[in-house]
Scaffold this active site. Structure first.
Site, PDB file in Angstrom:
ATOM      1  N   ASP A 166       0.830  -1.216   0.000  1.00 13.55           N
ATOM      2  CA  ASP A 166       0.000   0.000   0.000  1.00 13.55           C
ATOM      3  C   ASP A 166       0.863   1.265   0.000  1.00 13.55           C
ATOM      4  OD1 ASP A 166       0.957  -0.189   2.620  1.00 13.55           O
ATOM      5  OD2 ASP A 166      -0.999   0.018   3.578  1.00 13.55           O
ATOM      6  N   TYR A 170      12.101   3.056   0.046  1.00 21.36           N
ATOM      7  CA  TYR A 170      11.530   1.702  -0.071  1.00 21.36           C
ATOM      8  C   TYR A 170      10.284   1.734  -0.962  1.00 21.36           C
ATOM      9  CZ  TYR A 170       8.328  -2.104   1.181  1.00 21.36           C
ATOM     10  OH  TYR A 170       7.421  -3.138   1.117  1.00 21.36           O
TER      11      TYR A 170
END
Ligand code: NAD
Ligand code: TDX
Length: 355
Positions: A139, A165
């Site tokens: 998400d 990330y």
């Protein structure tokens, strides 16, 4: 004996092969357990580089007639091509550098594994005629949501990652999409919220809090502790991935969430209460840079299109998780030595595990 062996050979010859990357990590190993337990006609090749986060102990007790482990790096094209059987049913790409804080300290490894590694697997999928490619995304590629609002991440929300990330996972999503659009690779992308459960490396919030609290060490909470995450028990995530593989539409993405938003501070207090430890162990520390405020997933598509629903409630899942860490302190202690202690001291400026 002879008869048993011939039965095994027969089973193997009728079994279908799936290629799982990152299967020695937290979610990949839970996924492999689920598939071995709940299906009988799939065998698994588990391809994992065994980075600091990979752990062969996560694979203890698996049925070796249906699970084969290969140590290998998804950035190593030759190794991937050698290990991936022609005409396999699917690649499930779990392999990743997965910790936001480490990506803030150094992003290059994230670009290599999460972006280049994914592209190498996509190329291999084409070269070896693999039926379906399942990319395990997050998400976090969709950024951060405002607090106190009714906004959610849907499959149509923009991709706007904030951490290195998340940026690397977003780039990987784009390459997966490109492989589908350009070369007609049959792809599925899943985006899940924060997982918790057994065998999660204790750098992530929940296992870190459990490990520290079990040892009466301070539990570090970033900022004001009010950042919100949408938590899901790892086995529910694994089941959703499998359903997306079986029933998903080629080229589609699926946001996976259990409708379980919690502020970090609430999660931490629940863990301390469950362990019978005082809230005075909570130590508010400097906030994470670029800390996303809120993640929340609209799960209507997986619920309606795939017929998926989470099975494990937050209360049961947290209890199961805490019980596992209590009963597997050797697993935890082995990790919390050496390089982990150096990482911890460098990141938090505090010592753990030193007894
Ligand atoms: P993890 O860090 O526990 O495990 C990652 C695994 O990948 C390890 O076994 C590691 O050895 C392996 N690996 C790393 N680099 C590799 C390489 N170059 N080649 C082969 N193997 C390599 O991660 P996790 O929490 O199990 O996450 C698995 C996947 O799910 C990741 O892709 C992550 O982005 C995604 N995801 C995680 C969460 C979560 O809450 N943990 C949520 C959504 C999505
Ligand atoms: O020591 C800590 N103190 C703290 O307050 C740690 C490690 C975390 N936190 C906070 C930061 C986040 O708001 O807890 C929340 C959860 O942190 P992480 O466990 O690091 O997860 P998060 O950054 O939300 O990302 C996770 O969910 C999505 C996974 O690590 C990713 O791999 C996944 O893609």
């Amino acid at each position: 004996m002879k008869k048993q062996l011939s039965t095994i050979n027969y089973q193997l010859s009728t079994m279908r092969t799936i290629f799982v990357t990152g299967g020695a990590g937290f979610i990949g190993s839970a996924f492999i357990r689920l598939i071995l337990e709940e299906t009988s006609d799939f065998k698994i090749i588990n391809f994992d580089a065994l980075t600091y986060a990979g752990n062969l102990e996560n694979l203890n007790g698996l049925d070796e007639t249906r699970h084969k482990f290969i140590k290998g790096d998804i950035c190593d094209k030759e190794a991937v091509l050698q290990s991936l059987p022609e005409n396999s049913e699917a690649i499930f790409n779990f392999a990743a550098e997965s910790h936001v804080d480490r990506s803030i300290a150094s992003a290059s490894e994230f670009v290599l594994t999460n972006v280049l590694g994914t592209q190498i697997l996509l190329d291999a999928a084409r070269a070896k005629n693999i039926r379906r490619f399942v990319q395990i995304s997050t998400d976090e590629t969709q950024g951060s949501l405002p607090e106190d609002s009714n906004s959610y991440f849907t499959e149509n929300s923009p991709i706007q990652p904030n951490s290195p990330y998340a940026a690397s996972k977003a780039a990987a999503e784009h390459f997966v999409r490109a492989a589908h659009e350009t070369f007609d690779v049959d792809t599925i992308t899943t985006r899940c919220g924060n997982n918790y459960g057994q065998r999660q490396f204790p750098e992530k919030l929940i296992p870190l809090m459990i490990a520290n609290a079990m040892n009466d060490e301070p539990v570090p909470v970033y900022g004001d502790g009010r950042n919100v995450r949408d938590w899901i028990f790892v086995e529910d995530h694994a089941r959703a991935i499998w359903l997306a593989y079986l029933k998903g539409k080629a080229g589609s993405s699926y946001n996976i969430g259990a409708r379980n938003e919690r502020q970090n501070i609430e999660v931490v207090k629940s863990i301390l209460d469950a362990l019978g430890k005082p809230h005075s162990l909570i130590k508010f520390v400097t906030d994470r840079l670029g800390h996303d405020r809120r993640y929340a997933i609209d799960a209507r598509k997986v619920e309606t299109e795939l017929g998926w629903k989470p099975i494990t409630t937050w209360e049961d899942g947290l209890q199961k998780t805490i019980r596992w860490y209590r009963e597997n302190q050797d697993w935890v202690n082995q990790i919390r030595s050496g390089a982990y202690r150096d990482y911890y001291k460098n990141h938090y400026g505090m010592e753990v595990g030193a007894k």
